[in-house]
Every structure is written in structure tokens, then in C-alpha cells.
Scaffold this motif. Structure first.
Motif, short mmCIF file in Angstrom:
data_model
loop_
_atom_site.label_atom_id
_atom_site.label_comp_id
_atom_site.label_asym_id
_atom_site.label_seq_id
_atom_site.Cartn_x
_atom_site.Cartn_y
_atom_site.Cartn_z
N ALA A 67 0.88 -1.17 0.00
CA ALA A 67 0.00 0.00 0.00
C ALA A 67 0.91 1.21 0.00
N MET A 68 0.64 2.20 -0.85
CA MET A 68 1.54 3.35 -0.92
C MET A 68 0.81 4.58 -1.41
N ALA A 77 9.68 12.19 -2.46
CA ALA A 77 8.97 11.64 -1.29
C ALA A 77 8.30 10.30 -1.65
N GLY A 78 7.10 10.08 -1.14
CA GLY A 78 6.39 8.81 -1.33
C GLY A 78 6.63 7.87 -0.17
N VAL A 79 5.55 7.35 0.40
CA VAL A 79 5.63 6.43 1.53
C VAL A 79 4.73 5.24 1.29
N GLY A 80 5.02 4.15 2.01
CA GLY A 80 4.20 2.96 1.83
C GLY A 80 4.39 1.96 2.95
N VAL A 81 3.61 0.88 2.85
CA VAL A 81 3.70 -0.23 3.79
C VAL A 81 3.71 -1.52 2.99
N LEU A 82 4.77 -2.29 3.17
CA LEU A 82 4.82 -3.66 2.66
C LEU A 82 4.40 -4.58 3.79
N SER A 83 3.52 -5.53 3.50
CA SER A 83 3.00 -6.39 4.56
C SER A 83 2.88 -7.83 4.08
N THR A 84 3.00 -8.74 5.03
CA THR A 84 2.83 -10.16 4.72
C THR A 84 1.39 -10.60 4.89
N VAL A 85 0.53 -9.72 5.38
CA VAL A 85 -0.89 -10.03 5.56
C VAL A 85 -1.71 -8.91 4.94
N ASP A 88 -6.84 -3.95 6.28
CA ASP A 88 -8.28 -3.71 6.21
C ASP A 88 -8.62 -2.33 5.65
N ALA A 89 -7.75 -1.37 5.84
CA ALA A 89 -8.02 -0.01 5.39
C ALA A 89 -6.72 0.71 5.14
N VAL A 90 -6.77 1.65 4.21
CA VAL A 90 -5.61 2.49 3.89
C VAL A 90 -6.07 3.94 3.89
N ARG A 91 -5.33 4.79 4.60
CA ARG A 91 -5.66 6.21 4.65
C ARG A 91 -4.41 7.02 4.29
N VAL A 92 -4.60 8.01 3.45
CA VAL A 92 -3.49 8.85 2.99
C VAL A 92 -3.58 10.22 3.65
#
Length: 275
Positions: A67-68, A77-85, A88-92
Motif C-alpha cells: 500500500a503506498m 517523497a512517497g511512503v508505503g507499507v509492505l506487509s505479509t498479511v 483492512d483499510a488504507v488512509r493517505v
């Protein structure tokens, strides 16, 4: 099952995935297989989402989720989350017309899993600022807005961790040459006072709590000169956890490369393991 949260300023994801030499194959082998309950909060992606997904394709094909948010300013810039699961929701953003399209903050929610609590994770790339002028003013406008967001987040009962490149060394222990940098952006008295106020609220600086009253460990070193070799660094990459998660900390560490030429970023990953 433990929950592992890493923050890593990748200094450009398209550069970070490249093999620089036989001993430095880039970020992809470091990510490894997507097992367990693991999250990697990344900053300074410096790419569109399409470009980032292309760069990370081997990891995403293996099962990592991304998610980014990118910046409206290309290559910045630019940010994100790498996840193994799944999340439920993403907020920017933080509800700011000025900053929400600049790729500075992204938040995800993760469902509870057995004994592991429901979790909110925020990936932050705070502006670097300047000693004076417009960039300094911009940073402090961001700090004002973000302080309000942190105050609201801190009241949540679910687990919350906000991690990333805060671009502020909190005190003398967090910068090798603190005497020579007291007028430098990232170590201004007003910036450090802002961190004081945040930590006086509902947040814990997890790594500092674990390592105690010692110098460092630093997480950023200039590419120039011998800063890395002499460990002349700054600790500007933090995990701030609310009480729910601070009570679950098992370990915390800076993943400092063994040598200068094994770095895929000017930052080292900072990893915290929670029960």
C-alpha cells in the motif's frame, strides 16, 4: 506469533532494488519470503505506484502486499507499507490540504490475529526543513498538523505504531556531532522541543526505551566522506508506539550494514519485534 515492524527509508525504490556489487544485491533479498506477521514501512520511494510495483515485482509475486501513496511532485517523497498479511483499510495523509498529496504519510489498519491485537501502522516521511526560510516554515506547519493527528491516534485502544524518517534527532545521544549541529535542520531546539511534547503525551520511543541511555544507535549516515566508517551518524528513524504496543516490545535494533559498500540506502532499517 510475533509482530515485526521495520521502518526503512529506501532513498529511491528503483535504486534500492538494484544489485550494486556481489555483496550488495539490494533490498529484495533482505525482504526475503513474506512469512509471519511482518510489516516494512518505507519512505522516500521517489516513484509512481506503477514504477514502485515494477521495481518490487519479485517481492510482490512472492506474496508481499504493497500500500503506498506517491507525491504529486514526480520523483519526490512517497511512503508505503509492505506487509505479509492483508490490510483492512488504507488512509493517505493527515487531513491537510497542503500536505496530503505530497507523499508524506500513509496509515493502514490490520485486523487482530489470535493473541495479536488489531493494529494501526503509520509510515512517515517528515520534511527535512531548513535552518530558516520557507522550508523551515513548511516543516513547522507540518509539525503543527501532525501533532494534532498524533494526539488523536494516541487515544486509540488498538495497537498503534507510527514509524519512519522523522528528520529530527531528539537529543545529544541521537547525533554524533551534536555540538557542531545545534543550528542545523533536524537538530534545532524547536524541533527537539516538539519531540519532547509528543513523548510527554501517549507515545513511547521504542528503540530508546530498549537501548537505554547510550549514544545512538544511529540510523542515517551521509554518503560523503567517512561518516559511515566512523559512525558519525544521526538517529532520525523512529518507532513511536502507543501504550498497547509499547507494553508488547520484545526487541529493537538498527540493521546497520557490515560495510559502506553493502548499503542500499543512506538509512539503515530499524526493526522492532512485538509479542
Amino acid at each position: 506469533m510475533s509482530t515485526i515492524v521495520t521502518t526503512a527509508n529506501v532513498n529511491g525504490i528503483r535504486a534500492a532494488v538494484k544489485e550494486r556489487n556481489p555483496d550488495n544485491p539490494g533490498i529484495l533479498p533482505w525482504l526475503g519470503d513474506p512469512t509471519g506477521r511482518r510489516f516494512v514501512l518505507i519512505q522516500e520511494i521517489r516513484a509512481s505506484e506503477e514504477q514502485a510495483r515494477e521495481a518490487l515485482a519479485p517481492a510482490l509475486d512472492a506474496g508481499w502486499r504493497l500500500a503506498m501513496c506517491e507525491s504529486v511532485k514526480k520523483g519526490h517523497a512517497g511512503v508505503g507499507v509492505l506487509s505479509t498479511v492483508d490490510v483492512d483499510a488504507v488512509r493517505v495523509g493527515v487531513g491537510s490540504d497542503e500536505f496530503d498529496d505530497t507523499g508524506r504519510y500513509l496509515e493502514v489498519d490490520v485486523a487482530a490475529d489470535g493473541d495479536d491485537p488489531a493494529l494501526t501502522l503509520g509510515s512517515l516521511y517528515l520534511p527535512k526543513g531548513a535552518a530558516d526560510g520557507e522550508k523551515r516554515d513548511e516543516k513547522f506547519r507540518f509539525l503543527d498538523v501532525f501533532a494534532g493527528h498524533l494526539a488523536a491516534l494516541g487515544r486509540k485502544r488498538r495497537g498503534v505504531v507510527v514509524a519512519g524518517d522523522w528528520n529530527i534527532a531528539h537529543d545529544n545521544r541521537d547525533i554524533k556531532n551534536w555540538k557542531g549541529n545545534q543550528k542545523s535542520p533536524g537538530f534545532l531546539p524547536e524541533e527537539r522541543a516538539w519531540v519532547d511534547e509528543v513523548l510527554a503525551g501517549r507515545w513511547s520511543d521504542v528503540l530508546r526505551d530498549v537501548v537505554g541511555d547510550v549514544d545512538g544507535p544511529y540510523s542515517w549516515w551521509s554518503w560523503r566522506g567517512k561518516a559511515f566508517d566512523t559512525d558519525s551518524g544521526w538517529r532520525i528513524d523512529y518507532h513511536l508506539a502507543n501504550a498497547t504496543m509499547a507494553a508488547r516490545v520484545r526487541s529493537a535494533r538498527v540493521e546497520r550494514p557490515e560495510a559502506y559498500d553493502r548499503r542500499w540506502s543512506d538509512h539503515a532499517p530499524v526493526t522492532v519485534e512485538f509479542d
